[in-house]
Design a protein around this motif. Structure first.
Motif, PDB file in Angstrom:
ATOM      1  N   TYR A 179       0.858  -1.330   0.047  1.00 13.22           N
ATOM      2  CA  TYR A 179      -0.200  -0.071  -0.058  1.00 13.22           C
ATOM      3  C   TYR A 179       0.937   1.423   0.185  1.00 13.22           C
ATOM      4  O   TYR A 179       0.697   2.291  -0.763  1.00 13.22           O
ATOM      5  CB  TYR A 179      -0.912   0.053   1.102  1.00 13.22           C
ATOM      6  N   LEU A 180       2.006   1.248   0.716  1.00 17.64           N
ATOM      7  CA  LEU A 180       2.917   2.489   0.824  1.00 17.64           C
ATOM      8  C   LEU A 180       3.514   2.562  -0.614  1.00 17.64           C
ATOM      9  O   LEU A 180       3.509   3.869  -0.959  1.00 17.64           O
ATOM     10  CB  LEU A 180       3.884   2.135   1.876  1.00 17.64           C
ATOM     11  N   THR A 183       0.727   3.961  -2.955  1.00 17.59           N
ATOM     12  CA  THR A 183       0.589   5.339  -2.681  1.00 17.59           C
ATOM     13  C   THR A 183       1.651   6.042  -3.275  1.00 17.59           C
ATOM     14  O   THR A 183       1.446   7.171  -4.016  1.00 17.59           O
ATOM     15  CB  THR A 183       0.743   5.707  -1.411  1.00 17.59           C
ATOM     16  N   ALA A 184       3.042   5.561  -3.198  1.00 17.24           N
ATOM     17  CA  ALA A 184       4.070   6.285  -4.074  1.00 17.24           C
ATOM     18  C   ALA A 184       3.680   6.202  -5.451  1.00 17.24           C
ATOM     19  O   ALA A 184       4.066   7.326  -6.161  1.00 17.24           O
ATOM     20  CB  ALA A 184       5.481   5.534  -3.675  1.00 17.24           C
ATOM     21  N   VAL A 187       1.298   8.918  -6.091  1.00 19.35           N
ATOM     22  CA  VAL A 187       1.936  10.349  -5.919  1.00 19.35           C
ATOM     23  C   VAL A 187       3.097  10.623  -7.112  1.00 19.35           C
ATOM     24  O   VAL A 187       3.067  11.614  -7.669  1.00 19.35           O
ATOM     25  CB  VAL A 187       2.646  10.325  -4.644  1.00 19.35           C
ATOM     26  N   VAL A 191       3.004  13.632  -9.944  1.00 20.01           N
ATOM     27  CA  VAL A 191       3.976  14.540 -10.475  1.00 20.01           C
ATOM     28  C   VAL A 191       4.602  14.493 -11.738  1.00 20.01           C
ATOM     29  O   VAL A 191       4.607  15.378 -12.281  1.00 20.01           O
ATOM     30  CB  VAL A 191       5.170  14.412  -9.295  1.00 20.01           C
ATOM     31  N   GLU A 194       2.023  16.024 -14.199  1.00 17.57           N
ATOM     32  CA  GLU A 194       2.047  17.335 -14.092  1.00 17.57           C
ATOM     33  C   GLU A 194       3.133  17.710 -15.152  1.00 17.57           C
ATOM     34  O   GLU A 194       3.286  18.771 -15.871  1.00 17.57           O
ATOM     35  CB  GLU A 194       2.122  18.193 -12.756  1.00 17.57           C
ATOM     36  N   TYR A 200      -1.845  17.429 -12.479  1.00 13.00           N
ATOM     37  CA  TYR A 200      -1.521  16.121 -11.765  1.00 13.00           C
ATOM     38  C   TYR A 200      -2.607  15.091 -11.988  1.00 13.00           C
ATOM     39  O   TYR A 200      -2.225  13.883 -11.687  1.00 13.00           O
ATOM     40  CB  TYR A 200      -1.683  16.616 -10.159  1.00 13.00           C
ATOM     41  N   TRP A 214      -6.434   1.826  -4.400  1.00 13.91           N
ATOM     42  CA  TRP A 214      -6.179   2.395  -3.078  1.00 13.91           C
ATOM     43  C   TRP A 214      -7.216   2.719  -2.076  1.00 13.91           C
ATOM     44  O   TRP A 214      -7.188   2.114  -0.893  1.00 13.91           O
ATOM     45  CB  TRP A 214      -5.439   3.877  -3.510  1.00 13.91           C
TER      46      TRP A 214
ATOM     47  N   HIS B 149      -3.758  11.340   8.049  1.00 16.63           N
ATOM     48  CA  HIS B 149      -5.217  11.958   7.589  1.00 16.63           C
ATOM     49  C   HIS B 149      -5.069  13.397   7.194  1.00 16.63           C
ATOM     50  O   HIS B 149      -5.795  13.939   6.420  1.00 16.63           O
ATOM     51  CB  HIS B 149      -6.153  11.719   8.757  1.00 16.63           C
ATOM     52  N   ILE B 152      -3.835  13.629   3.635  1.00 21.59           N
ATOM     53  CA  ILE B 152      -4.533  13.637   2.783  1.00 21.59           C
ATOM     54  C   ILE B 152      -5.767  14.537   2.525  1.00 21.59           C
ATOM     55  O   ILE B 152      -5.928  14.884   1.382  1.00 21.59           O
ATOM     56  CB  ILE B 152      -5.598  12.144   3.114  1.00 21.59           C
ATOM     57  N   ASN B 444       2.286  24.908  -6.820  1.00 18.88           N
ATOM     58  CA  ASN B 444       2.542  23.181  -7.147  1.00 18.88           C
ATOM     59  C   ASN B 444       3.324  22.857  -5.913  1.00 18.88           C
ATOM     60  O   ASN B 444       3.164  21.443  -5.462  1.00 18.88           O
ATOM     61  CB  ASN B 444       3.433  23.180  -8.508  1.00 18.88           C
ATOM     62  N   LEU B 447       1.107  21.538  -2.832  1.00 16.52           N
ATOM     63  CA  LEU B 447       0.788  20.078  -3.217  1.00 16.52           C
ATOM     64  C   LEU B 447       1.424  18.977  -3.297  1.00 16.52           C
ATOM     65  O   LEU B 447       1.285  17.843  -2.631  1.00 16.52           O
ATOM     66  CB  LEU B 447      -0.163  19.978  -4.794  1.00 16.52           C
ATOM     67  N   GLU B 448       2.844  19.299  -3.736  1.00 16.72           N
ATOM     68  CA  GLU B 448       3.611  18.084  -3.714  1.00 16.72           C
ATOM     69  C   GLU B 448       4.264  17.831  -2.252  1.00 16.72           C
ATOM     70  O   GLU B 448       4.643  16.800  -2.006  1.00 16.72           O
ATOM     71  CB  GLU B 448       4.909  18.272  -4.621  1.00 16.72           C
ATOM     72  N   MET B 451       1.882  15.588  -0.545  1.00 20.96           N
ATOM     73  CA  MET B 451       1.971  14.268  -1.177  1.00 20.96           C
ATOM     74  C   MET B 451       2.928  13.503  -0.414  1.00 20.96           C
ATOM     75  O   MET B 451       2.899  12.547  -0.220  1.00 20.96           O
ATOM     76  CB  MET B 451       2.002  14.237  -2.475  1.00 20.96           C
ATOM     77  N   MET B 454       2.229  12.537   2.933  1.00 20.63           N
ATOM     78  CA  MET B 454       1.102  11.586   3.171  1.00 20.63           C
ATOM     79  C   MET B 454       2.085  10.265   3.099  1.00 20.63           C
ATOM     80  O   MET B 454       1.791   9.337   3.722  1.00 20.63           O
ATOM     81  CB  MET B 454       0.365  11.513   1.665  1.00 20.63           C
ATOM     82  N   LEU B 455       3.172  10.244   2.283  1.00 18.68           N
ATOM     83  CA  LEU B 455       4.181   9.078   2.335  1.00 18.68           C
ATOM     84  C   LEU B 455       4.855   8.918   3.668  1.00 18.68           C
ATOM     85  O   LEU B 455       4.760   7.805   4.325  1.00 18.68           O
ATOM     86  CB  LEU B 455       5.074   9.117   1.302  1.00 18.68           C
ATOM     87  N   LEU B 458       2.132   7.363   6.110  1.00 17.78           N
ATOM     88  CA  LEU B 458       2.099   6.243   6.021  1.00 17.78           C
ATOM     89  C   LEU B 458       3.049   5.514   6.660  1.00 17.78           C
ATOM     90  O   LEU B 458       3.181   4.416   7.349  1.00 17.78           O
ATOM     91  CB  LEU B 458       2.053   5.691   4.606  1.00 17.78           C
ATOM     92  N   PHE B 459       4.272   5.936   6.372  1.00 13.61           N
ATOM     93  CA  PHE B 459       5.585   5.397   6.924  1.00 13.61           C
ATOM     94  C   PHE B 459       5.699   5.393   8.624  1.00 13.61           C
ATOM     95  O   PHE B 459       5.760   4.394   9.078  1.00 13.61           O
ATOM     96  CB  PHE B 459       6.921   6.055   6.488  1.00 13.61           C
TER      97      PHE B 459
END
Ligand code: HEM
Lengths: 263, 501
Positions: A179-180, A183-184, A187, A191, A194, A200, A214, B149, B152, B444, B447-448, B451, B454-455, B458-459
């Protein structure tokens, strides 16, 4: 070199057959032979994959054939890396079956090596597609572990035995890692989109299905982390989620036209 | 307030909403999205009414999709606030509080040492409170769910901005020319190439951007996947095409139309050199306006109308410094469209000297209808079949005194002279640029960053799970929000040790 690819496919299938006979006949020596065949198949597969990468001068994951071939290759890699955490015999049958099936699917695709179109020639290519192949293979191995859980449950093993807990926990951990990575993938894909297409997110079918996959796994984590569901329920969930990412990988390209339909 | 917020906190609601979202996404792929309505009327005549009423032709821009996303965000917002409180509480738990927790798992005599060894091997921090030990690590992990959360939410919020706010336009621009956007930003295309050094198709343009405030970027190459950003403008290599153009210029030198009657060559040169600051006076031909008019009419009386127009458009080129005449001239000259300021006080209209003709269809280019060029077509490739030098070439036919010569091929940059005119063939590449104007330069990046967060979330959630174990001689307990991994590990370790004994 194509011979190596087909040899690996046959060796994987052979491994599965020997393993099944070993289980039915309760013969441990067969299981060893099955592993030998599987690892031999992996060796041939790896050499073929590396050769293809050298010829194409890029990560060979750009077409349906290459992606399926890479995905199948990742399964033994994940199994070997995870062997410290589990008894490989737990999931030998399902793992071998998954590898042979995906390799079989690859063999039905067009195999020629194509030059990358300009849109694919990007720094992000390796990471986006490499992570996707790895993520799907990890989901597959997680489903193999979950299948073993369901099988043991059928055989009457209690859900709170240490082994059953370990099995369930392992399938969760693998799913979490997959899942990680997924997600990558999303993401990095955003990018990249874009840079290539200026937006995006374009609600391209591939993007939509990656999002569906997901979400399906997000619901899994909600269920599992809130401890509302039994191990059996969660294991079935991980198994039933497999078609979602398989569709994202193969179905979308075949059935729905979109920006990602590169062949 | 609580009564409103409580249902939003429910995981079941979140899962239901997520399920509907997935379902909608799945359904959307049954029908091509976002096309023009007639497309659906034509291809799905029986389902058209349903498709139209339910906005099924563009699910992702429908009101119900927006509502769903809004509800999800609301639920997540409430939940994230809740998670923040929880993370703060868990993070602040003191060793004393942890040590006081009841021990749920029994320990055999001597097993406490094994547990301590396990904790040391896992790099847990050990604290002794009275008879009890507390082992902890990864406190950062308490923040995992909150960070996840929150990120996201940020991704959705910034993502919606990123989809809605930028202004995107697709422009075609010929090599050597520039385009201007509504706000005054200019994009100049210096060059274009189709292949890279190794001969692979890899189209790229070299461009410069000038912002409305006058700031100019250095020239930079853009190609697919490698756009150029300057200020809040981002330019993408979008597509390319060919479109021919030829510049036709009269062979006679620059013609300067003046208001005064020029008595002799000498005076003309003097005016040219001193007052007009022309560099190459020899090549300038001075003609008075009146004279030019008369000459034209004389040649062909039917040209009266054209001559009038010419006179009107091609006002004088020149004026004299510090005279009333000049003021007048300049004022008039500025009214004429297409007048460009050359240097000093010299104004001239460009069109009379050089004419640029866009070639898209076969055409005959000539002044007198007898001698000129017949443009036949523009082809991609190389006239001599040199693949590695593949470009685009023109096919033309020269017509002289009404006689047609055989067709010839000519490469961009080459020129042909026929009659009194020179024709120079232009680089035929038209580069298709996509220009994205963002509301502010770093839109931009926000947003990046969300993201990446978010990673990280999760980690933290999955791979930095907090460990909190408290133990004494009689037993131990694994506490914290997600004790499972530690519990399994400890159980296996202690069982193994007991078996070995
Ligand atoms: C679009 C994505 C998501 C939405 C809309 C969402 C929404 C929610 C909501 C409303 C709750 C209940 C609030 C609470 O119990 O405090 C919740 C809890 C939770 N979420 Fe998510 N979530 C999303 C993604 C994720 C992801 C990606 C994960 C992890 C993989 C995750 C893990 C959890 C967990 C573990 C809880 C339970 C917290 C607890 O019971 O202690 N969520 N989420």
């Amino acid at each position: 070199m194509k011979t190596l690819f087909f040899a690996s496919m046959i060796l994987y299938a052979l491994a599965l057959l020997i393993q099944l006979i070993g289980i039915l006949g309760k013969k441990d020596s067969f299981k060893k032979a099955a592993w030998a065949s599987y690892l031999l198949g992996f060796g041939a597969h790896l050499v073929y994959f590396v050769w293809r990468g050298l010829v194409a001068q890029r990560l060979p994951l750009a077409s349906q054939f290459e992606f399926a071939c890479g995905l199948a290759l990742c399964i033994p890699v994940v199994l070997l890396l995870a062997r410290n955490r589990m008894d490989l015999n737990w999931i030998a049958v399902t793992g071998m079956a998954a590898t042979a099936l995906i390799q079989g699917y690859a063999s039905l695709q067009r195999m020629e090596i194509n030059e990358l179109m300009p849109a694919l020639r990007s720094f992000w290519f390796t990471f986006h597609i490499g992570a996707a192949a790895l993520s799907y293979s990890i989901f597959l191995v997680a489903a193999c572990v979950a299948a073993r859980y369901v099988l043991q449950h059928k055989k009457g093993e209690a859900e709170d035995s240490l082994r059953m807990r370990q099995l369930e926990y392992l399938s969760f951990r693998l799913t979490a890692l997959g899942y990680l990575l997924l997600t990558a993938v999303i993401v990095i894909g955003a990018v990249w989109a874009e840079a290539a297409w200026s937006a995006y997110w374009t609600w391209d079918p591939k993007e939509v299905w990656a999002l569906i996959t997901w979400i399906i796994y997000t619901v899994y984590f909600h269920q599992r982390l809130s401890r509302e569901r039994s191990g059996l329920w969660l294991s079935w969930y991980v198994i039933l989620a497999v078609p979602a990412f398989l569709f994202t990988f193969a179905g979308v390209n075949k059935l729905i036209p979109g920006l990602h339909s590169y062949g | 307030m609580k009564r409103v917020l409580r249902p939003l906190l429910s995981m079941r609601l979140a899962n239901t909403l997520l399920g509907i979202l997935a379902l909608l996404c799945g359904l959307s792929s049954l029908l091509p999205q976002g096309r023009e309505l007639p497309f659906y009327a034509e291809n799905y005549p029986r389902a058209y009414t349903l498709i139209y009423r339910t906005h099924f032709y563009d699910v992702f821009n429908s009101w119900y999709f927006a509502l769903l996303l809004g509800l999800l965000c609301l639920s997540m917002l409430v939940c994230t606030a809740n998670m923040f409180r929880r993370a703060l509480r868990n993070g602040r738990q003191t060793a004393e509080e942890a040590a006081a927790l009841p021990k749920t798992e029994p320990l055999e005599p001597g097993q406490l040492e094994e547990l301590r060894r396990w904790a040391a091997s896992k790099h847990c921090k050990e604290e002794q409170i009275g008879q009890s030990y507390v082992f902890r690590k990864n406190r950062l992990g308490y923040w995992g769910l909150f960070v996840l959360h929150l990120s996201i939410l940020l991704v959705v919020a910034f993502g919606v901005f990123a989809l809605v706010l930028p202004k995107v336009s697709d422009l075609d621009c010929r090599v050597g020319e520039s385009v201007e956007l509504d706000d005054g930003t200019q994009i100049a295309v210096d060059s274009f190439r189709l292949y890279d050094e190794s001969g692979k198709l890899d189209y790229a343009s070299r461009i410069r951007i000038t912002l409305p405030d006058g700031r100019e970027s250095p020239a930079q190459e853009i190609k697919v996947n490698y756009p150029m950003s300057f200020g809040s403008v981002k330019v993408f290599q979008w597509e390319y095409g060919v479109s021919g153009a030829v510049i036709a210029s009269p062979q006679a030198q620059i013609i300067a139309y003046v208001d005064e009657k020029i008595e002799d060559e000498e005076t003309a040169r003097a005016i040219g050199e001193e007052l007009l600051k022309l560099e190459n006076v020899e090549s300038v031909k001075f003609i008075s306006r009146r004279e030019a008019y008369e000459q034209l009419i004389q040649r062909d009386p039917s040209l009266t109308e054209m001559a009038d127009e010419t006179m009107l458009r091609h006002r004088f080129v020149l004026g004299l410094k510090d005279t009333e005449r000049l003021e007048e001239t300049l004022a008039e000259a500025e009214k004429i469209p297409g007048v460009a300021k050359a240097k000093g006080n010299i104004y001239r209209t460009l069109d009379i000297f050089q004419q640029r003709i866009d070639l898209s269809e076969p055409a005959f280019l000539s002044e007198d209808g007898l001698s000129g060029l017949m443009f036949l077509g523009l082809y991609e490739g190389h006239p001599e079949g040199k693949e590695e030098e593949s470009t685009a070439f023109y096919r033309i036919q020269v017509v002289s005194d009404g006689l047609e010569m055989p067709a010839v091929d000519i490469l961009p940059g080459e020129s042909v002279s026929v009659g009194d005119w020179d024709y120079v063939f232009q680089d035929p590449w038209v580069t298709g640029l996509r220009v994205k104007q963002m509301p502010f330069p770093y839109a931009n990046s926000l947003l990046e960053a969300a993201m990446v967060l978010m990673l990280v979330g999760l980690f933290l959630c999955f791979f930095l799970q907090p460990v909190l174990v408290c133990a004494d001689e009689t037993g131990y307990t694994v506490a914290g929000p997600r004790p499972e991994k530690t519990r399994l590990e400890l159980r296996r370790r202690l069982r193994k040790e007991a078996e070995e004994k």
